[in-house]
Design an enzyme around this catalytic site. Structure first.
Site, PDB file in Angstrom:
ATOM      1  N   GLY A  47       0.786  -1.220   0.000  1.00  0.00           N
ATOM      2  CA  GLY A  47       0.000   0.000   0.000  1.00  0.00           C
ATOM      3  C   GLY A  47       0.821   1.274   0.000  1.00  0.00           C
ATOM      4  N   HIS A  48       2.151   1.144   0.030  1.00  0.00           N
ATOM      5  CA  HIS A  48       3.004   2.348   0.164  1.00  0.00           C
ATOM      6  C   HIS A  48       4.171   2.267  -0.811  1.00  0.00           C
ATOM      7  CE1 HIS A  48       5.423   5.429   2.324  1.00  0.00           C
ATOM      8  NE2 HIS A  48       4.243   5.836   2.753  1.00  0.00           N
ATOM      9  N   PHE A  49       4.089   2.508  -1.963  1.00  0.00           N
ATOM     10  CA  PHE A  49       2.955   2.874  -2.806  1.00  0.00           C
ATOM     11  C   PHE A  49       2.926   1.889  -3.967  1.00  0.00           C
ATOM     12  CE2 PHE A  49       4.535   6.888  -0.963  1.00  0.00           C
ATOM     13  CZ  PHE A  49       3.397   7.320  -0.308  1.00  0.00           C
TER      14      PHE A  49
END
Length: 154
Positions: A47-49
């Site tokens: 999720g990052h990124f």
């Protein structure tokens, strides 16, 4: 100097929050150098990124805080099952460059002051000799039995 087994004996952290893989230099009451191998399969990269993976700055600071805790444990004789190191403050945090999969994050912790149970340390994270993050950490060592819910600390 310290492998993952010894690190796990000192810190209560476990995957995915154990962020120090090895310690390669240690001078009690003065300095510790360790590292974290940053791999593409780290859960936070999902999720990052997506498409542009960057290690979150807060996790770099956590890795440095763990290095600081290891330095405290190796500087003063104490049973890691009876005591825990709690972070009290982070000052002057700066992020200089992104940390990406494949990087080896070198973590350097240095004691600035130590009085009784309170430690003030400086942490610097580098990749290939380039500073990627730095901050000062204030922490305290407390008896695990004095902490509410201390039974959960391994």
């Amino acid at each position: 100097m310290m492998d993952i087994s010894e690190i796990q004996n000192l810190l209560p952290h476990r995957y995915p929050f154990l962020l120090v893989d090895r310690v390669v230099e240690l001078e009690p009451e003065k300095k510790l150098v360790g590292f974290k191998n940053v791999t593409a399969n780290e859960e936070f990269f999902n999720g990052h990124f997506p498409g542009h993976p960057v290690m979150p700055g807060v996790l770099i600071l956590e890795a440095l805080a763990q290095a600081c805790a290891l330095l405290a444990f190796k500087s003063v004789p104490m049973d890691p099952k009876a005591y825990v190191v709690y972070l009290m403050a982070i000052d002057g945090a700066k992020f200089r460059k992104p940390v990406v999969p494949g990087d080896r994050l070198t973590l350097t912790a240095e004691v600035l002051r130590h009085k009784a149970s309170v430690w003030k340390q400086r942490g610097v994270a580098t990749v290939d000799g380039q500073v990627v993050a730095e901050a000062e950490f204030l922490a305290t060592v407390v008896k695990a039995a004095d902490v509410k819910g201390a039974g959960a600390i391994p």
